[in-house]
Design a protein around this motif. Structure first.
Motif, PDB file in Angstrom:
ATOM      1  N   GLY A  38       0.799  -1.213   0.000  1.00  0.00           N
ATOM      2  CA  GLY A  38       0.000   0.000   0.000  1.00  0.00           C
ATOM      3  C   GLY A  38       0.834   1.266   0.000  1.00  0.00           C
ATOM      4  N   THR A  39       2.161   1.141  -0.163  1.00  0.00           N
ATOM      5  CA  THR A  39       2.999   2.340  -0.231  1.00  0.00           C
ATOM      6  C   THR A  39       4.044   2.152  -1.301  1.00  0.00           C
ATOM      7  OG1 THR A  39       4.549   3.769   0.932  1.00  0.00           O
ATOM      8  CG2 THR A  39       4.565   1.464   1.578  1.00  0.00           C
ATOM      9  N   SER A  40       4.388   3.211  -2.002  1.00  0.00           N
ATOM     10  CA  SER A  40       5.435   3.145  -3.009  1.00  0.00           C
ATOM     11  C   SER A  40       6.742   3.701  -2.481  1.00  0.00           C
ATOM     12  CB  SER A  40       5.006   3.940  -4.253  1.00  0.00           C
ATOM     13  OG  SER A  40       4.800   5.306  -3.905  1.00  0.00           O
ATOM     14  N   ASP A  41       6.781   4.060  -1.221  1.00  0.00           N
ATOM     15  CA  ASP A  41       7.979   4.656  -0.626  1.00  0.00           C
ATOM     16  C   ASP A  41       8.978   3.561  -0.276  1.00  0.00           C
ATOM     17  OD1 ASP A  41       8.568   6.963   2.137  1.00  0.00           O
ATOM     18  OD2 ASP A  41       9.923   5.998   0.729  1.00  0.00           O
ATOM     19  N   ILE A  62      17.774   6.191  -4.988  1.00  0.00           N
ATOM     20  CA  ILE A  62      17.880   7.641  -5.167  1.00  0.00           C
ATOM     21  C   ILE A  62      17.304   8.052  -6.521  1.00  0.00           C
ATOM     22  CG2 ILE A  62      19.870   7.884  -3.636  1.00  0.00           C
ATOM     23  CD1 ILE A  62      21.691   7.908  -6.049  1.00  0.00           C
ATOM     24  N   SER A  63      16.495   7.167  -7.110  1.00  0.00           N
ATOM     25  CA  SER A  63      15.863   7.481  -8.383  1.00  0.00           C
ATOM     26  C   SER A  63      14.607   8.315  -8.135  1.00  0.00           C
ATOM     27  CB  SER A  63      15.493   6.192  -9.119  1.00  0.00           C
ATOM     28  OG  SER A  63      14.716   6.484 -10.264  1.00  0.00           O
ATOM     29  N   PRO A  64      14.474   9.479  -8.796  1.00  0.00           N
ATOM     30  CA  PRO A  64      13.285  10.329  -8.589  1.00  0.00           C
ATOM     31  C   PRO A  64      11.990   9.603  -8.910  1.00  0.00           C
ATOM     32  CG  PRO A  64      14.995  11.502  -9.811  1.00  0.00           C
ATOM     33  CD  PRO A  64      15.431  10.069  -9.734  1.00  0.00           C
ATOM     34  N   GLU A  65      12.029   8.595  -9.817  1.00  0.00           N
ATOM     35  CA  GLU A  65      10.816   7.874 -10.186  1.00  0.00           C
ATOM     36  C   GLU A  65      10.243   7.060  -9.016  1.00  0.00           C
ATOM     37  OE1 GLU A  65      13.578   7.894 -11.966  1.00  0.00           O
ATOM     38  OE2 GLU A  65      12.917   9.144 -13.651  1.00  0.00           O
ATOM     39  N   ASP A  66      11.084   6.795  -8.000  1.00  0.00           N
ATOM     40  CA  ASP A  66      10.633   5.978  -6.879  1.00  0.00           C
ATOM     41  C   ASP A  66       9.917   6.798  -5.804  1.00  0.00           C
ATOM     42  OD1 ASP A  66      11.539   3.602  -7.927  1.00  0.00           O
ATOM     43  OD2 ASP A  66      13.538   3.823  -7.072  1.00  0.00           O
ATOM     44  N   TYR A  67       9.850   8.113  -5.989  1.00  0.00           N
ATOM     45  CA  TYR A  67       9.246   8.963  -4.963  1.00  0.00           C
ATOM     46  C   TYR A  67       8.150   9.820  -5.597  1.00  0.00           C
ATOM     47  CZ  TYR A  67      13.337   7.424  -2.458  1.00  0.00           C
ATOM     48  OH  TYR A  67      14.287   6.633  -1.877  1.00  0.00           O
ATOM     49  N   ARG A  68       6.920   9.624  -5.124  1.00  0.00           N
ATOM     50  CA  ARG A  68       5.779  10.302  -5.726  1.00  0.00           C
ATOM     51  C   ARG A  68       5.677  11.746  -5.255  1.00  0.00           C
ATOM     52  NH1 ARG A  68       0.360   6.990  -5.334  1.00  0.00           N
ATOM     53  NH2 ARG A  68       1.786   5.560  -6.403  1.00  0.00           N
ATOM     54  N   TRP A 213       2.540   9.251   3.788  1.00  0.00           N
ATOM     55  CA  TRP A 213       1.614   8.138   3.952  1.00  0.00           C
ATOM     56  C   TRP A 213       0.208   8.620   3.632  1.00  0.00           C
ATOM     57  CZ3 TRP A 213       4.021  10.899   7.633  1.00  0.00           C
ATOM     58  CH2 TRP A 213       3.235  11.530   8.616  1.00  0.00           C
ATOM     59  N   ALA A 214      -0.629   7.705   3.190  1.00  0.00           N
ATOM     60  CA  ALA A 214      -1.969   8.064   2.724  1.00  0.00           C
ATOM     61  C   ALA A 214      -2.842   8.512   3.884  1.00  0.00           C
ATOM     62  CB  ALA A 214      -2.602   6.875   2.016  1.00  0.00           C
ATOM     63  N   ALA A 215      -3.629   9.531   3.631  1.00  0.00           N
ATOM     64  CA  ALA A 215      -4.585  10.011   4.636  1.00  0.00           C
ATOM     65  C   ALA A 215      -5.781   9.071   4.695  1.00  0.00           C
ATOM     66  CB  ALA A 215      -5.047  11.422   4.293  1.00  0.00           C
ATOM     67  N   GLN A 216      -6.461   9.043   5.840  1.00  0.00           N
ATOM     68  CA  GLN A 216      -7.626   8.178   5.995  1.00  0.00           C
ATOM     69  C   GLN A 216      -8.805   8.663   5.158  1.00  0.00           C
ATOM     70  OE1 GLN A 216      -8.438   7.839  10.163  1.00  0.00           O
ATOM     71  NE2 GLN A 216      -6.687   6.487  10.539  1.00  0.00           N
ATOM     72  N   THR A 217      -8.830   9.960   4.905  1.00  0.00           N
ATOM     73  CA  THR A 217      -9.877  10.518   4.047  1.00  0.00           C
ATOM     74  C   THR A 217      -9.256  10.950   2.727  1.00  0.00           C
ATOM     75  OG1 THR A 217      -9.528  12.712   5.013  1.00  0.00           O
ATOM     76  CG2 THR A 217     -11.220  11.311   6.018  1.00  0.00           C
ATOM     77  N   PRO A 218     -10.023  10.979   1.640  1.00  0.00           N
ATOM     78  CA  PRO A 218      -9.479  11.381   0.338  1.00  0.00           C
ATOM     79  C   PRO A 218      -8.833  12.758   0.405  1.00  0.00           C
ATOM     80  CG  PRO A 218     -11.667  10.438   0.078  1.00  0.00           C
ATOM     81  CD  PRO A 218     -11.454  10.610   1.562  1.00  0.00           C
ATOM     82  N   GLY A 219      -7.708  12.891  -0.289  1.00  0.00           N
ATOM     83  CA  GLY A 219      -7.005  14.164  -0.294  1.00  0.00           C
ATOM     84  C   GLY A 219      -5.506  13.933  -0.350  1.00  0.00           C
ATOM     85  N   SER A 220      -4.772  14.989  -0.119  1.00  0.00           N
ATOM     86  CA  SER A 220      -3.313  14.903  -0.169  1.00  0.00           C
ATOM     87  C   SER A 220      -2.789  14.037   0.973  1.00  0.00           C
ATOM     88  CB  SER A 220      -2.710  16.312  -0.072  1.00  0.00           C
ATOM     89  OG  SER A 220      -3.150  17.119  -1.158  1.00  0.00           O
TER      90      SER A 220
END
Length: 241
Positions: A38-41, A62-68, A213-220
């Motif tokens: 559930g995380t791409s970090d 250290i690849s920028p593609e690995d960090y959203r 990390w993802a918020a519990q409610t939709p948003g940033s």
């Protein structure tokens, strides 16, 4: 140093065999745990685990593609980041800005710049001298040749550290970190050949990583700087493995 072949090579390294003749001139690191689902970090397992969790040397992506998500300018205030890192900030190992003359770092005498590296190098050099002093030399070897021969063997088996500055990118702070590696400038550190300079001791720096990390409610997502362990080589030795 383990196994009969390594012990034989060390013995040969410290014993000038007449048949071989003298030449013309006289630690378990597991792979890092996979990121939680559930995380791409790729650093999430480091940020959520205990500080002593094993980390493979220089394994953080250290690849920028690995960090959203990347920190915004307001998150990069040097004063605040220094306070977050606290006494773990070490200017020998890390720099917020690109170090001057970083391309010449491989020529630096690192042991003279760091007490930690000097102590590590001195410890393994003393071990080499102890082994060389305990070695039985051929009885026909002239007395005045014994000391120079032992010195040559110790110099041959001594391993030095070299370093390069690496830019980890905007999601780490300080973003510039010194990477150390083992090398002698020769393909082998033993006589007869067969052994190589390898890491003998690691130290763990502390860096800041931008963790989201993802918020519990939709948003940033929620993001914050977290301290992570970052292993570096501080001593090398002549070894088979």
């Amino acid at each position: 140093m383990q196994g009969p072949r390594c012990r034989l090579l060390l013995f040969l390294c410290l014993l000038p065999l007449r048949a071989a003749g003298l030449p013309p001139s006289m630690e378990d690191h597991r792979d890092p745990l996979p990121p939680p689902s559930g995380t791409s970090d790729p650093t999430a397992h480091l940020l959520r685990s205990r500080p002593s969790a094993p980390v493979r040397l220089y394994s953080l992506s250290i690849s920028p593609e690995d960090y959203r998500y990347a920190p915004k300018p307001r998150h990069l205030r040097p004063g605040r980041l220094r306070r977050l890192l606290g006494p773990a900030f070490d200017p020998f190992w890390m720099s917020p800005e690109e170090p001057l003359g970083r391309n010449h770092s491989a020529k630096e005498d690192l042991e003279s710049m760091s007490r930690e590296l000097a102590e590590g190098s001195g410890r393994y050099r003393r071990k080499l001298w102890k082994e060389a002093e305990g070695m039985e030399l051929p009885p026909e070897l002239p007395t005045d040749m014994a000391r120079p021969l032992r010195r040559w063997l110790v110099e041959r088996a001594s391993c030095r550290l070299t370093s390069t500055w690496v830019d980890l990118g905007p999601v780490f702070w300080p973003r510039w970190v010194r990477h150390t590696t083992c090398g002698t400038g020769r393909p082998t550190c033993s006589w007869p050949p067969g052994m190589a300079c390898r890491p003998a001791q690691l130290a763990h720096l502390k860096l800041l990583a931008w963790h989201c990390w993802a918020a519990q409610t939709p948003g940033s997502p929620h993001c914050a700087w977290r301290q992570i362990p970052y292993p570096v080589v501080v001593a090398c030795k002549c070894s088979c493995h």
